[in-house]
Enzyme design. Structure first.
Site, PDB file in Angstrom:
ATOM      1  N   LEU A 110      39.847  19.407  35.541  1.00  0.00           N
ATOM      2  CA  LEU A 110      41.056  20.190  35.815  1.00  0.00           C
ATOM      3  C   LEU A 110      40.782  21.698  35.665  1.00  0.00           C
ATOM      4  N   GLY A 111      41.684  22.512  36.170  1.00  0.00           N
ATOM      5  CA  GLY A 111      41.578  23.961  35.944  1.00  0.00           C
ATOM      6  C   GLY A 111      41.236  24.771  37.179  1.00  0.00           C
TER       7      GLY A 111
ATOM      8  N   CYS B 145      39.497  28.911  38.773  1.00  0.00           N
ATOM      9  CA  CYS B 145      39.535  29.838  37.637  1.00  0.00           C
ATOM     10  C   CYS B 145      38.751  29.310  36.433  1.00  0.00           C
TER      11      CYS B 145
ATOM     12  N   GLU C 158      31.465  42.293  39.333  1.00  0.00           N
ATOM     13  CA  GLU C 158      31.299  41.509  38.099  1.00  0.00           C
ATOM     14  C   GLU C 158      29.965  40.769  38.080  1.00  0.00           C
TER      15      GLU C 158
ATOM     16  N   LEU D 100      44.818  36.107  42.290  1.00  0.00           N
ATOM     17  CA  LEU D 100      44.622  36.278  40.852  1.00  0.00           C
ATOM     18  C   LEU D 100      45.226  35.099  40.105  1.00  0.00           C
ATOM     19  N   ALA D 101      44.557  34.704  39.019  1.00  0.00           N
ATOM     20  CA  ALA D 101      45.011  33.548  38.252  1.00  0.00           C
ATOM     21  C   ALA D 101      46.422  33.770  37.697  1.00  0.00           C
TER      22      ALA D 101
ATOM     23  N   HIS E 265      46.016  55.292  15.275  1.00  0.00           N
ATOM     24  CA  HIS E 265      44.801  56.094  15.369  1.00  0.00           C
ATOM     25  C   HIS E 265      43.730  55.508  14.463  1.00  0.00           C
TER      26      HIS E 265
HETATM   27  P1  FAD Z   1      42.492  27.254  42.403  1.00  0.00           P
HETATM   28  O1  FAD Z   1      42.172  27.721  41.053  1.00  0.00           O
HETATM   29  O2  FAD Z   1      41.520  27.491  43.488  1.00  0.00           O
HETATM   30  O3  FAD Z   1      42.754  25.691  42.266  1.00  0.00           O
HETATM   31  C1  FAD Z   1      43.007  24.883  43.364  1.00  0.00           C
HETATM   32  C2  FAD Z   1      42.656  23.455  43.008  1.00  0.00           C
HETATM   33  O4  FAD Z   1      43.151  22.602  44.021  1.00  0.00           O
HETATM   34  C3  FAD Z   1      41.148  23.201  42.951  1.00  0.00           C
HETATM   35  O5  FAD Z   1      40.811  22.613  41.727  1.00  0.00           O
HETATM   36  C4  FAD Z   1      40.889  22.248  44.112  1.00  0.00           C
HETATM   37  O6  FAD Z   1      39.863  21.331  43.851  1.00  0.00           O
HETATM   38  C5  FAD Z   1      42.233  21.546  44.235  1.00  0.00           C
HETATM   39  N1  FAD Z   1      42.487  20.974  45.553  1.00  0.00           N
HETATM   40  C6  FAD Z   1      42.366  21.593  46.755  1.00  0.00           C
HETATM   41  N2  FAD Z   1      42.743  20.767  47.746  1.00  0.00           N
HETATM   42  C7  FAD Z   1      43.102  19.600  47.156  1.00  0.00           C
HETATM   43  C8  FAD Z   1      43.574  18.351  47.663  1.00  0.00           C
HETATM   44  N3  FAD Z   1      43.787  18.163  48.945  1.00  0.00           N
HETATM   45  N4  FAD Z   1      43.815  17.351  46.771  1.00  0.00           N
HETATM   46  C9  FAD Z   1      43.626  17.552  45.456  1.00  0.00           C
HETATM   47  N5  FAD Z   1      43.190  18.710  44.930  1.00  0.00           N
HETATM   48  C10 FAD Z   1      42.940  19.721  45.771  1.00  0.00           C
HETATM   49  N6  FAD Z   1      41.359  35.785  38.749  1.00  0.00           N
HETATM   50  C11 FAD Z   1      41.851  36.455  37.686  1.00  0.00           C
HETATM   51  O7  FAD Z   1      43.074  36.637  37.580  1.00  0.00           O
HETATM   52  N7  FAD Z   1      41.017  36.921  36.699  1.00  0.00           N
HETATM   53  C12 FAD Z   1      39.676  36.767  36.761  1.00  0.00           C
HETATM   54  O8  FAD Z   1      38.964  37.200  35.862  1.00  0.00           O
HETATM   55  C13 FAD Z   1      39.136  36.073  37.877  1.00  0.00           C
HETATM   56  N8  FAD Z   1      37.805  35.893  37.976  1.00  0.00           N
HETATM   57  C14 FAD Z   1      37.306  35.202  39.047  1.00  0.00           C
HETATM   58  C15 FAD Z   1      35.924  35.052  39.139  1.00  0.00           C
HETATM   59  C16 FAD Z   1      35.378  34.368  40.210  1.00  0.00           C
HETATM   60  C17 FAD Z   1      33.888  34.207  40.293  1.00  0.00           C
HETATM   61  C18 FAD Z   1      36.240  33.805  41.196  1.00  0.00           C
HETATM   62  C19 FAD Z   1      35.668  33.013  42.343  1.00  0.00           C
HETATM   63  C20 FAD Z   1      37.613  33.949  41.116  1.00  0.00           C
HETATM   64  C21 FAD Z   1      38.154  34.675  40.036  1.00  0.00           C
HETATM   65  N9  FAD Z   1      39.525  34.889  39.927  1.00  0.00           N
HETATM   66  C22 FAD Z   1      40.027  35.585  38.860  1.00  0.00           C
HETATM   67  C23 FAD Z   1      40.477  34.371  40.927  1.00  0.00           C
HETATM   68  C24 FAD Z   1      41.129  33.069  40.411  1.00  0.00           C
HETATM   69  O9  FAD Z   1      40.121  32.137  40.117  1.00  0.00           O
HETATM   70  C25 FAD Z   1      42.087  32.515  41.449  1.00  0.00           C
HETATM   71  O10 FAD Z   1      43.013  33.505  41.827  1.00  0.00           O
HETATM   72  C26 FAD Z   1      42.840  31.327  40.876  1.00  0.00           C
HETATM   73  O11 FAD Z   1      41.967  30.313  40.484  1.00  0.00           O
HETATM   74  C27 FAD Z   1      43.839  30.782  41.895  1.00  0.00           C
HETATM   75  O12 FAD Z   1      44.511  29.700  41.343  1.00  0.00           O
HETATM   76  P2  FAD Z   1      45.133  28.547  42.232  1.00  0.00           P
HETATM   77  O13 FAD Z   1      45.813  27.645  41.274  1.00  0.00           O
HETATM   78  O14 FAD Z   1      45.901  29.120  43.341  1.00  0.00           O
HETATM   79  O15 FAD Z   1      43.886  27.814  42.921  1.00  0.00           O
HETATM   80  P1  NAD Z   2      37.306  41.217  47.373  1.00  0.00           P
HETATM   81  O1  NAD Z   2      38.343  41.171  48.418  1.00  0.00           O
HETATM   82  O2  NAD Z   2      37.639  41.725  46.023  1.00  0.00           O
HETATM   83  O3  NAD Z   2      36.065  42.076  47.873  1.00  0.00           O
HETATM   84  C1  NAD Z   2      35.413  41.812  49.070  1.00  0.00           C
HETATM   85  C2  NAD Z   2      34.706  43.075  49.476  1.00  0.00           C
HETATM   86  O4  NAD Z   2      33.860  42.767  50.554  1.00  0.00           O
HETATM   87  C3  NAD Z   2      35.662  44.174  49.941  1.00  0.00           C
HETATM   88  O5  NAD Z   2      35.373  45.369  49.259  1.00  0.00           O
HETATM   89  C4  NAD Z   2      35.378  44.277  51.423  1.00  0.00           C
HETATM   90  O6  NAD Z   2      35.555  45.566  51.934  1.00  0.00           O
HETATM   91  C5  NAD Z   2      33.920  43.826  51.473  1.00  0.00           C
HETATM   92  N1  NAD Z   2      33.502  43.319  52.768  1.00  0.00           N
HETATM   93  C6  NAD Z   2      34.190  42.527  53.612  1.00  0.00           C
HETATM   94  N2  NAD Z   2      33.457  42.284  54.715  1.00  0.00           N
HETATM   95  C7  NAD Z   2      32.268  42.938  54.557  1.00  0.00           C
HETATM   96  C8  NAD Z   2      31.103  43.086  55.338  1.00  0.00           C
HETATM   97  N3  NAD Z   2      31.012  42.510  56.518  1.00  0.00           N
HETATM   98  N4  NAD Z   2      30.070  43.817  54.859  1.00  0.00           N
HETATM   99  C9  NAD Z   2      30.165  44.416  53.647  1.00  0.00           C
HETATM  100  N5  NAD Z   2      31.268  44.321  52.867  1.00  0.00           N
HETATM  101  C10 NAD Z   2      32.298  43.588  53.311  1.00  0.00           C
HETATM  102  O7  NAD Z   2      36.723  39.712  47.317  1.00  0.00           O
HETATM  103  P2  NAD Z   2      35.707  39.039  46.295  1.00  0.00           P
HETATM  104  O8  NAD Z   2      35.044  40.055  45.439  1.00  0.00           O
HETATM  105  O9  NAD Z   2      34.876  38.113  47.101  1.00  0.00           O
HETATM  106  O10 NAD Z   2      36.685  38.185  45.393  1.00  0.00           O
HETATM  107  C11 NAD Z   2      37.523  37.162  45.982  1.00  0.00           C
HETATM  108  C12 NAD Z   2      38.841  37.087  45.293  1.00  0.00           C
HETATM  109  O11 NAD Z   2      38.682  36.621  43.977  1.00  0.00           O
HETATM  110  C13 NAD Z   2      39.513  38.442  45.226  1.00  0.00           C
HETATM  111  O12 NAD Z   2      40.774  38.353  45.847  1.00  0.00           O
HETATM  112  C14 NAD Z   2      39.672  38.731  43.786  1.00  0.00           C
HETATM  113  O13 NAD Z   2      40.971  39.197  43.476  1.00  0.00           O
HETATM  114  C15 NAD Z   2      39.441  37.394  43.093  1.00  0.00           C
HETATM  115  N6  NAD Z   2      38.673  37.697  41.868  1.00  0.00           N
HETATM  116  C16 NAD Z   2      39.323  38.322  40.855  1.00  0.00           C
HETATM  117  C17 NAD Z   2      38.629  38.680  39.729  1.00  0.00           C
HETATM  118  C18 NAD Z   2      39.345  39.380  38.627  1.00  0.00           C
HETATM  119  O14 NAD Z   2      40.571  39.377  38.625  1.00  0.00           O
HETATM  120  N7  NAD Z   2      38.655  39.990  37.671  1.00  0.00           N
HETATM  121  C19 NAD Z   2      37.273  38.417  39.624  1.00  0.00           C
HETATM  122  C20 NAD Z   2      36.634  37.806  40.684  1.00  0.00           C
HETATM  123  C21 NAD Z   2      37.361  37.438  41.806  1.00  0.00           C
END
Ligand code: FAD
Ligand code: NAD
Length: 488
Positions: free
Chosen positions: A59-60, A63, A209, A341-342, A466
């Protein structure tokens, strides 16, 4: 999402309390990410009979398994190493024979994920939510079929359903992500060696990151970004300051570069791009991370059997109440419009559960903060300066650099600043942008202030302990209200 490794960690548990004779639910949530599991908890809290369907045995969602949590575990570990190499000596701590044990770092990350995921399993049990591990798809506007991971199928009926199926990494049409040398963030969390040279395509959040993780561990990291700034959707000052800070970590930046080809041969990847002058440039590396965004995931969801529609970007279309084309089906999180975003997904999960229960919840999307967990961290809420200019809203600006903060000097975290934007007429805070130590935690004060529509004067007059990093926010508010900052 490639979670084969996690399915080994998590035992498939089908809750014993499920009464299989009655498969009617008030609410069925599809997807157990932060949107889905929170929606399920809130639905159960409100007295609705709730089921959660997840296609992985863990689960989860993104994120907890391959996103927020594991990336922060790797960021924390790599930061410890970086500090041990670069700043411990200055603090009077001398170490010898320091080395990276990547296998242990990745194992610890896996343990953090496992514990967090198990916590969600516990929460489902506690809230008497029936969890089904398998792929869910709609048969109609009131029926979901689940292809169970343990074999067989199950059909469930619902009064309401919440689509929370999240997103997957996006790519470019000419890139073949082989998951070995040309990778996404998922593989970047599981590497077996520290790359010598990692090319990162996309200077957004993941690029910064994961690029930081490997730069701290000793890789040369080259960021290739299409736009003229890194983290281009944030206030431009943040991108400029972050780029300056990360250059010190052996990170190179190629802005306004359009990637045209990525070729992997053996252990070598060649990336070609067009530079701002229209010339062809190329780099060679041992790994290439593709981080150009994520796309909504609705594959095999059977939306064609319902009245749910998707838009031109593949996102599930919703109205202001997050209701889809079917009156009783809602959608939340990464699979719909808005920031991926989560915490945005979580707020939407609560919003929908409360809407279904007849309440009148509200989300202020402007006040959903965005954070980049680099060091210095970047955190923002509200309008950027560029947005205010575009909307022709007159504003005052106040900023305060961390190099003038006693707390920051004590911890040797002198990079960055706090920037406050306040309405020129009313002094209401319109945006706060922080790059600096603990910015991710500091932004909460700005969110609270803006939720209560505080003025910069309000914050400027509040006592801040402070020495703390948050004094920089007070000082920036003093600067925004008549140039009254005290310590600069
Ligand atoms: P998800 O977390 O993608 O969950 C969807 C779930 O649905 C999955 O488990 C999938 O398996 C399941 N699912 C899909 N289709 C089906 C189906 N048909 N039947 C059953 N299950 C299904 N966001 C932040 O706010 N802070 C961060 O620090 C951050 N860091 C990130 C780092 C990375 C490397 C990445 C990739 C993302 C990060 N994000 C971060 C973004 C964040 O992970 C997502 O915005 C968030 O997980 C979205 O939540 P969600 O519930 O919409 O979908
Ligand atoms: P992003 O949208 O943050 O960044 C993608 C980048 O790729 C943009 O700057 C864009 O201009 C660039 N890009 C697009 N096409 C390109 C090309 N052809 N050549 C070069 N650069 C190009 O997406 P991400 O970093 O892949 O992250 C995906 C999602 O996950 C984001 O929406 C982000 O909010 C979420 N996420 C959030 C966190 C966090 O909240 N700390 C951490 C990781 C991911």
């Amino acid at each position: 999402m490639g979670r084969a490794n996690l399915s080994r960690l998590t035992v498939l548990i089908q809750p014993q309390h499920i009464n299989t004779s009655n498969m009617n639910y008030d609410v069925i949530v599809i997807g157990s990410g932060p949107g889905g599991y929170v929606a399920a908890i809130r639905s159960a809290q409100l007295g609705m009979k709730t089921a959660l369907v997840e296609r992985y045995n863990s689960l989860g969602g993104t994120c907890l398994n391959v996103g927020c949590i594991p990336s922060k575990a790797m960021l924390d570990s790599s930061e410890h190493y970086h500090n041990a190499v670069h700043s411990f000596k200055e603090h009077g701590i001398e170490l010898s024979n320091l080395k990276v044990n990547l296998k242990q770092m990745v194992k610890r990350k896996g343990d953090v994920v496992k514990q967090t995921v198990e916590g969600i399993q516990f929460l489902m049990k506690k809230n008497k939510i029936d969890v089904f591990y398998g792929h869910g798809s709609f048969e109609s506007n009131s029926k979901v079929k689940i292809k169970l991971n343990e074999g067989g199928e199950k059909s469930l009926e619902f009064k309401y359903s919440i689509i929370a199926t999240g997103s997957k990494p996006a790519s470019l049409p000419f890139i073949n992500i082989d998951k070995k040398r040309v990778i996404t963030s998922t593989e970047a969390l599981e590497l077996k060696e520290v790359p010598k040279h990692m090319i990162v395509i996309g200077g957004g959040v993941i690029g910064m990151e994961m690029g930081s993780v490997y730069a701290r561990l000793g890789s040369k990291v080259s960021i290739v970004e299409y736009m003229d700034s890194i983290i281009p959707t944030m206030d431009r000052t943040m991108g400029k300051d972050l780029q300056r800070a990360l250059r010190k970590h052996d990170m190179d930046f190629y802005l306004s570069h359009k990637v045209t080809a990525v070729e992997a041969k053996g252990k070598e990847v060649t990336v070609k791009a067009e530079n701002p002058k229209g010339e062809q440039v190329e780099w060679k590396a041992d790994y290439c991370l593709v981080s150009v965004g994520r796309k909504p995931y609705t594959e095999g969801l059977g939306l064609e059997n319902t009245s749910v529609k998707t838009d031109d970007k593949g996102r599930v279309e919703v109205d202001d109440h997050l209701r889809t084309g079917a009156d009783n089906i809602y959608a939340i999180g990464d699979v719909i419009k808005g920031a991926m975003l989560a915490h945005k997904a979580e707020e939407e999960g609560i919003f929908v559960a409360e809407t279904i229960a007849g309440q009148k919840p509200h989300i202020n999307y402007l006040l959903i903060p965005g954070v980049v967990y680099t060091w210095p961290e970047v955190a923002s809420v509200g309008h950027t300066e560029e947005e205010l200019k575009e909307k022709k809203i007159a504003y005052n600006k106040g900023s305060f650099p961390f190099k003038a903060s006693g707390r920051a000097r004590a911890s040797m975290d002198l990079d960055g600043q706090v920037k406050v934007l306040a309405d020129k007429e009313t002094d209401e805070i319109l945006g706060v942008h922080i790059i600096g130590p603990r910015a991710a935690d500091m932004i909460a004060e700005a969110v609270v202030a803006m939720e209560y529509r505080a003025s910069a004067e309000d914050i400027a007059r509040m006592s801040h302990a402070h020495p703390t990093f948050t004094e920089a926010l007070k000082e920036a508010c003093l600067a925004a209200t008549g140039n009254r900052a005290l310590h600069i």
